[in-house]
Design an enzyme around this catalytic site. Structure first.
Site, short mmCIF file in Angstrom:
data_model
loop_
_atom_site.label_atom_id
_atom_site.label_comp_id
_atom_site.label_asym_id
_atom_site.label_seq_id
_atom_site.Cartn_x
_atom_site.Cartn_y
_atom_site.Cartn_z
CB SER A 1 10.87 53.18 11.11
OG SER A 1 10.72 51.95 11.81
CG ASN A 2 5.90 56.68 11.97
OD1 ASN A 2 6.85 57.19 12.56
ND2 ASN A 2 4.93 57.41 11.46
CD GLU A 3 6.92 51.20 9.08
OE1 GLU A 3 6.32 51.48 8.04
OE2 GLU A 3 7.84 51.92 9.54
CD GLU B 1 17.39 60.94 15.93
OE1 GLU B 1 17.31 60.91 14.70
OE2 GLU B 1 18.06 60.11 16.58
CD GLN C 1 21.91 60.98 14.26
OE1 GLN C 1 21.16 61.10 13.30
NE2 GLN C 1 21.47 60.68 15.46
N GLY C 2 26.64 60.70 12.63
CA GLY C 2 27.13 59.53 11.91
C GLY C 2 26.59 58.24 12.51
CE1 TYR C 3 24.66 58.31 16.67
CE2 TYR C 3 22.35 57.73 16.91
CZ TYR C 3 23.52 58.22 17.45
OH TYR C 3 23.55 58.61 18.76
CB SER C 4 22.09 55.59 8.72
OG SER C 4 20.93 55.76 9.49
#
Length: 394
Positions: free
Chosen positions: A379-381, A246, A128-131
């Site tokens: 993220s959980n935030e 995901e 996966q090329g996201y970040s």
């Protein structure tokens, strides 16, 4: 709301257990035990995928017309739970569970015919090329450029934290094709062959001392426009669809399996009767049961045509944080024996003698790797912001 399995589902569970008993080899069980993150090494993952593919069970979430088994949500839940109970290695999710549903939803007939059978058989292996170095949780700020040139795009930039890019044959990738309007409006979704000239994969060694993630560099890489999924500048829509898959999947089965490992470890380390340790085990069990009940409520809603809604965010936060609590408890149980760094001894099939008990080999690596569980997949935030808005109306 019926949270119990029907007679037909119980019969299906027995069928799955019989299959696992017959086809899950000792080597594959060992590979499952030695996993230190949600990702299994490619060799063991594909070996198990080939066995499941032969049975027709490699893609439980796929529709029948594309090679899936046609299971209900309950059957899928039972299957994943039984695989976790039996200690089966995880299949690589990037192809089967992530890009494949996006191809089914947005791909051309040619793309579906080309990619889906090869994903199902394991012939193609995806990353996966996201970040990017400057675009993580704020993915809309990605800067990797794709400039149209005839029938191709020319790619320049980099992706980071790319799991298993060093093994992948293909990458599904978000690139910037426009800088006009909102940042999301200029994003395009591409399917890229990893052997194209100009692609370089550099390893990133994790805190656990393992090579699982990478940084991938693109230097004037040419890829055909026919490998674009969806329209140009419409990649954000494709990515949001993929993100539903995901974040999908359950936590309860893995947590219950982890609790069993913890109990066995506590007995071996003679701390099972310590009141403080017993209290922590009981708290962990209560947390796992709460997640289990929530997952069953979601399944019950799906069975009657409902949707998970904000429950998916609740499960993501609670499931990932409960996983981290189990990791902490395992490290505390082992005390000093959790500390030795011995990656070779952790490898499935290794004949290197471990320092300390064998059941403690993966504890510290799991603890370190799973620190990321509350970051990846949203993220959980951010998940708590979603819960505050949709559940509490804040």
């Amino acid at each position: 709301m019926d949270l119990e399995l029907s007679a037909a589902d119980l019969a299906f569970r027995d069928e799955v257990r019989a299959f696992l008993d017959a086809r899950l080899t000792p080597a594959l069980r060992e590979a499952g035990r030695r996993m230190t993150s949600v990702f299994c090494d490619k060799a063991h993952s594909l070996a198990w995928q080939r066995i499941l593919h032969e049975k027709g069970w490699a893609a439980p979430t796929w529709p029948v017309e594309h090679g899936g088994p046609g299971w209900s949500d309950i059957q899928r839940h039972v299957f994943f739970a039984e695989c976790a109970r039996a200690g089966a290695p995880n299949l690589a999710p990037m192809g089967l569970r992530m890009v494949a549903p996006a191809i089914m939803a947005f791909g051309t007939s040619e793309q579906k015919a080309r990619y889906l059978p090869r994903i199902l058989s394991g012939q193609d292996y995806w990353c996966q090329g996201y970040s990017e170095p400057g675009a993580g949780s704020d993915l809309a700020s990605l800067q990797m450029r794709a400039v149209a040139d005839g029938d191709d795009y020319v790619l320049n930039g980099s992706k980071i934290w790319t799991t298993h890019a060093h093994w992948a044959t293909h990458m599904f990738c978000l690139v910037r094709t426009s800088t006009e309007g909102k940042p999301q409006a200029g994003v395009t979704f591409l399917l890229i062959e990893m052997d194209r000239p100009g692609i370089r994969v550099d390893p990133i060694v994790t805190l656990a001392g393992e090579h699982e993630v990478n940084q991938v560099f693109f230097d004037d890489v040419r890829t055909p426009k026919t490998d674009r999924l969806g329209g140009e500048n419409q990649g954000w829509t494709v990515a949001k669809h993929l993100l539903e898959f995901e974040r999908g999947g359950g936590y309860a089965a893995g947590l219950h399996a982890g609790l069993e490992r913890l109990r066995d470890m506590a007995r071996a380390e003679a701390v099972i009767d310590d009141p403080h340790h017993r209290r922590r085990l009981a708290e962990a069990e209560i947390g796992a049961l709460a997640i289990d009940i929530t997952e069953r409520r979601v399944l019950s809603a799906l069975a009657t045509g409902g949707k998970p809604g904000p429950a998916s965010s609740i499960l993501k936060t609670q499931g990932s944080e409960q996983l981290q609590r189990l990791d902490e408890l395992a490290v505390d149980t082992l005390a000093a024996y959790a500390a030795p760094h011995q990656p070779k001894a952790r490898e499935a099939g290794s004949n290197e003698l471990p320092v300390g008990p064998t059941h403690g080999l993966t504890a510290m690596a799991r603890y370190l790797n799973n620190r990321a569980a509350s970051i990846y997949g949203g993220s959980n935030e951010i998940q708590r912001d979603i819960i505050a808005k949709l559940v509490l109306g804040l």
